[in-house]
Design a protein around this motif. Structure first.
Motif, PDB file in Angstrom:
ATOM      1  N   ARG A  26       0.824  14.093   3.992  1.00  0.00           N
ATOM      2  CA  ARG A  26      -0.483  13.461   3.778  1.00  0.00           C
ATOM      3  C   ARG A  26      -0.338  11.956   3.631  1.00  0.00           C
ATOM      4  NH1 ARG A  26      -3.094  16.622  -1.098  1.00  0.00           N
ATOM      5  NH2 ARG A  26      -0.901  16.754  -1.690  1.00  0.00           N
ATOM      6  N   ILE A  27       0.757  11.488   3.027  1.00  0.00           N
ATOM      7  CA  ILE A  27       1.013  10.055   2.948  1.00  0.00           C
ATOM      8  C   ILE A  27       1.128   9.470   4.353  1.00  0.00           C
ATOM      9  CG2 ILE A  27       2.794   8.337   2.370  1.00  0.00           C
ATOM     10  CD1 ILE A  27       3.223   9.792  -0.259  1.00  0.00           C
ATOM     11  N   VAL A  28       1.833  10.160   5.233  1.00  0.00           N
ATOM     12  CA  VAL A  28       1.989   9.685   6.611  1.00  0.00           C
ATOM     13  C   VAL A  28       0.630   9.595   7.291  1.00  0.00           C
ATOM     14  CG1 VAL A  28       2.914  10.260   8.888  1.00  0.00           C
ATOM     15  CG2 VAL A  28       4.363  10.486   6.861  1.00  0.00           C
ATOM     16  N   ASP A  29      -0.216  10.602   7.090  1.00  0.00           N
ATOM     17  CA  ASP A  29      -1.547  10.580   7.697  1.00  0.00           C
ATOM     18  C   ASP A  29      -2.371   9.391   7.196  1.00  0.00           C
ATOM     19  OD1 ASP A  29      -0.995  12.864   9.123  1.00  0.00           O
ATOM     20  OD2 ASP A  29      -1.986  14.216   7.709  1.00  0.00           O
ATOM     21  N   VAL A  30      -2.337   9.165   5.887  1.00  0.00           N
ATOM     22  CA  VAL A  30      -3.086   8.054   5.296  1.00  0.00           C
ATOM     23  C   VAL A  30      -2.542   6.727   5.799  1.00  0.00           C
ATOM     24  CG1 VAL A  30      -3.532   6.836   3.126  1.00  0.00           C
ATOM     25  CG2 VAL A  30      -3.847   9.310   3.246  1.00  0.00           C
ATOM     26  N   LEU A  31      -1.234   6.598   5.843  1.00  0.00           N
ATOM     27  CA  LEU A  31      -0.615   5.363   6.301  1.00  0.00           C
ATOM     28  C   LEU A  31      -0.951   5.099   7.771  1.00  0.00           C
ATOM     29  CD1 LEU A  31       1.229   2.960   5.694  1.00  0.00           C
ATOM     30  CD2 LEU A  31       3.189   4.414   6.290  1.00  0.00           C
ATOM     31  N   ALA A  32      -0.987   6.139   8.587  1.00  0.00           N
ATOM     32  CA  ALA A  32      -1.333   5.969  10.002  1.00  0.00           C
ATOM     33  C   ALA A  32      -2.751   5.438  10.154  1.00  0.00           C
ATOM     34  CB  ALA A  32      -1.173   7.292  10.737  1.00  0.00           C
ATOM     35  N   LEU A  33      -3.680   5.935   9.348  1.00  0.00           N
ATOM     36  CA  LEU A  33      -5.051   5.439   9.396  1.00  0.00           C
ATOM     37  C   LEU A  33      -5.112   3.978   8.979  1.00  0.00           C
ATOM     38  CD1 LEU A  33      -6.882   8.518   7.847  1.00  0.00           C
ATOM     39  CD2 LEU A  33      -7.273   7.605  10.148  1.00  0.00           C
ATOM     40  N   ALA A  34      -4.364   3.624   7.944  1.00  0.00           N
ATOM     41  CA  ALA A  34      -4.360   2.236   7.474  1.00  0.00           C
ATOM     42  C   ALA A  34      -3.763   1.308   8.526  1.00  0.00           C
ATOM     43  CB  ALA A  34      -3.577   2.132   6.158  1.00  0.00           C
ATOM     44  N   CYS A  35      -2.694   1.740   9.186  1.00  0.00           N
ATOM     45  CA  CYS A  35      -2.085   0.925  10.242  1.00  0.00           C
ATOM     46  C   CYS A  35      -3.065   0.690  11.381  1.00  0.00           C
ATOM     47  CB  CYS A  35      -0.822   1.605  10.773  1.00  0.00           C
ATOM     48  SG  CYS A  35       0.595   1.559   9.671  1.00  0.00           S
ATOM     49  N   ASP A  36      -3.817   1.719  11.740  1.00  0.00           N
ATOM     50  CA  ASP A  36      -4.771   1.593  12.837  1.00  0.00           C
ATOM     51  C   ASP A  36      -5.926   0.674  12.460  1.00  0.00           C
ATOM     52  OD1 ASP A  36      -5.631   2.563  15.546  1.00  0.00           O
ATOM     53  OD2 ASP A  36      -7.379   3.177  14.378  1.00  0.00           O
ATOM     54  N   LEU A  37      -6.324   0.695  11.191  1.00  0.00           N
ATOM     55  CA  LEU A  37      -7.366  -0.233  10.746  1.00  0.00           C
ATOM     56  C   LEU A  37      -6.875  -1.667  10.830  1.00  0.00           C
ATOM     57  CD1 LEU A  37      -9.065   1.348   7.595  1.00  0.00           C
ATOM     58  CD2 LEU A  37     -10.155   0.791   9.768  1.00  0.00           C
ATOM     59  N   ALA A  38      -5.625  -1.884  10.492  1.00  0.00           N
ATOM     60  CA  ALA A  38      -5.074  -3.240  10.509  1.00  0.00           C
ATOM     61  C   ALA A  38      -4.908  -3.773  11.917  1.00  0.00           C
ATOM     62  CB  ALA A  38      -3.725  -3.265   9.781  1.00  0.00           C
ATOM     63  N   ASP A  39      -4.567  -2.882  12.861  1.00  0.00           N
ATOM     64  CA  ASP A  39      -4.283  -3.346  14.219  1.00  0.00           C
ATOM     65  C   ASP A  39      -4.366  -2.172  15.177  1.00  0.00           C
ATOM     66  OD1 ASP A  39      -3.412  -4.508  16.534  1.00  0.00           O
ATOM     67  OD2 ASP A  39      -1.411  -5.013  15.819  1.00  0.00           O
ATOM     68  N   THR A  40      -5.432  -2.109  15.957  1.00  0.00           N
ATOM     69  CA  THR A  40      -5.617  -0.982  16.873  1.00  0.00           C
ATOM     70  C   THR A  40      -4.668  -1.029  18.065  1.00  0.00           C
ATOM     71  OG1 THR A  40      -7.366  -2.189  18.052  1.00  0.00           O
ATOM     72  CG2 THR A  40      -8.051  -0.696  16.285  1.00  0.00           C
ATOM     73  N   SER A  41      -3.946  -2.127  18.240  1.00  0.00           N
ATOM     74  CA  SER A  41      -3.037  -2.245  19.382  1.00  0.00           C
ATOM     75  C   SER A  41      -1.788  -1.400  19.212  1.00  0.00           C
ATOM     76  CB  SER A  41      -2.632  -3.704  19.590  1.00  0.00           C
ATOM     77  OG  SER A  41      -1.723  -4.119  18.575  1.00  0.00           O
TER      78      SER A  41
ATOM     79  N   PHE B 244       0.829  -1.197   0.000  1.00  0.00           N
ATOM     80  CA  PHE B 244       0.000   0.000   0.000  1.00  0.00           C
ATOM     81  C   PHE B 244       0.871   1.258   0.000  1.00  0.00           C
ATOM     82  CE2 PHE B 244      -2.475   3.091   2.711  1.00  0.00           C
ATOM     83  CZ  PHE B 244      -3.425   3.418   1.758  1.00  0.00           C
ATOM     84  N   LEU B 245       1.884   1.298   0.861  1.00  0.00           N
ATOM     85  CA  LEU B 245       2.765   2.461   0.903  1.00  0.00           C
ATOM     86  C   LEU B 245       3.507   2.634  -0.416  1.00  0.00           C
ATOM     87  CD1 LEU B 245       4.155   4.812   2.276  1.00  0.00           C
ATOM     88  CD2 LEU B 245       5.793   3.181   3.276  1.00  0.00           C
ATOM     89  N   GLY B 246       4.015   1.527  -0.972  1.00  0.00           N
ATOM     90  CA  GLY B 246       4.708   1.619  -2.255  1.00  0.00           C
ATOM     91  C   GLY B 246       3.811   2.160  -3.350  1.00  0.00           C
ATOM     92  N   ALA B 247       2.550   1.720  -3.347  1.00  0.00           N
ATOM     93  CA  ALA B 247       1.598   2.211  -4.345  1.00  0.00           C
ATOM     94  C   ALA B 247       1.308   3.687  -4.136  1.00  0.00           C
ATOM     95  CB  ALA B 247       0.303   1.402  -4.266  1.00  0.00           C
ATOM     96  N   LEU B 248       1.127   4.096  -2.881  1.00  0.00           N
ATOM     97  CA  LEU B 248       0.883   5.508  -2.596  1.00  0.00           C
ATOM     98  C   LEU B 248       2.018   6.377  -3.121  1.00  0.00           C
ATOM     99  CD1 LEU B 248      -0.459   5.735   1.086  1.00  0.00           C
ATOM    100  CD2 LEU B 248      -1.646   6.479  -0.978  1.00  0.00           C
ATOM    101  N   ILE B 249       3.242   6.009  -2.796  1.00  0.00           N
ATOM    102  CA  ILE B 249       4.385   6.809  -3.238  1.00  0.00           C
ATOM    103  C   ILE B 249       4.447   6.844  -4.757  1.00  0.00           C
ATOM    104  CG2 ILE B 249       6.897   7.019  -3.216  1.00  0.00           C
ATOM    105  CD1 ILE B 249       6.839   5.643  -0.448  1.00  0.00           C
ATOM    106  N   GLY B 250       4.251   5.679  -5.396  1.00  0.00           N
ATOM    107  CA  GLY B 250       4.311   5.624  -6.853  1.00  0.00           C
ATOM    108  C   GLY B 250       3.276   6.508  -7.518  1.00  0.00           C
ATOM    109  N   VAL B 251       2.058   6.493  -6.986  1.00  0.00           N
ATOM    110  CA  VAL B 251       0.993   7.325  -7.562  1.00  0.00           C
ATOM    111  C   VAL B 251       1.297   8.800  -7.332  1.00  0.00           C
ATOM    112  CG1 VAL B 251      -1.437   7.992  -7.347  1.00  0.00           C
ATOM    113  CG2 VAL B 251      -0.807   5.571  -7.427  1.00  0.00           C
TER     114      VAL B 251
END
Length: 220
Positions: A144-159, A119-126
């Motif tokens: 903004r990439i960092v913000d999006v990635l942080a949301l994705a990480c939290d969705l994957a694992d709230t711990s 996902f991160l690789g795709a974000l950077i590429g786009v």
């Protein structure tokens, strides 16, 4: 629309890992993708808005998320985490253990790591392509990439077990060397863009923080 598929394909694996992790049991029979998405609706909407903004996707591109079907209710069966974990379960003996919670949790940990990295690789590429086409300075989308990635990480694992910094470092060792290799078919402008984002994301996510934690231990 290809760029949208680059983004939403791995994001589907991120959401699936999150839904399984949310059960706390590792039992696929207890996973409800619909319930998970409903409970995390605000977070998913913020994530999608962030993707739209940083990737400059229009309505047609965003509609790809619905077309893929990963962001609505569906039955989560063992082949899904097996696929998203990079076929960790390809071994026939391992396939017989897919009903074991410990095996499911292991697959989901790997799926989260792998799909967040993709996902991160795709974000950077786009984003590099978007900035090049708009003739703007490369690296403007980093925050903004960092913000999006942080949301994705939290969705994957709230711990908090998977952080943006960890995903960035996984991406850097798993993907960046191949992209920058002199034999790589990646165009020069993309290589330059990836180098630029490696530098700015390193500053935002890693920097010299590790030195500050290492000094007390070294002096103990």
């Amino acid at each position: 629309m290809e760029r949208a598929r680059w983004i939403f394909g791995p994001l589907g694996g991120v959401v699936l890992a999150g839904a399984v992790n949310a059960t706390g049991t590792g039992l696929l029979a207890e996973v409800s993708m619909g319930e998970f998405l409903a409970r995390r609706r605000d977070d998913v909407e913020r994530l999608m808005d962030g993707i739209r903004s940083v990737c400059r996707f229009d309505d047609e591109a965003m509609a790809i998320a619905d077309e893929l079907g990963w962001f609505r209710d569906y039955e989560v069966t063992a082949p899904y985490p097996a696929l998203y974990s990079g076929n960790l379960a390809a071994d026939p003996e391992f396939l017989r253990r897919l009903d074991e919670p410990s095996v499911v949790r292991r697959m989901c940990r790997m799926a989260a790591d792998l799909q967040l990295t993709e996902f991160l690789g795709a974000l950077i590429g786009v984003v590099v392509r978007v900035e090049t086409e708009a003739e703007t300075d490369t690296g403007q989308g980093a925050a903004r990439i960092v913000d999006v990635l942080a949301l994705a990480c939290d969705l994957a694992d709230t711990s908090g077990g998977t952080t943006p910094a960890q995903v960035f470092r996984m991406w850097r060792v798993a993907q960046l060397p191949g992209i920058l290799d002199r034999r790589s078919p990646t165009p020069a402008y993309l290589k330059a863009g990836f180098r630029a984002y490696d530098e700015v994301l390193d500053a935002l996510l890693v920097g010299d923080a590790w030195r500050e934690t290492a000094r007390p231990a070294a002096g103990a």
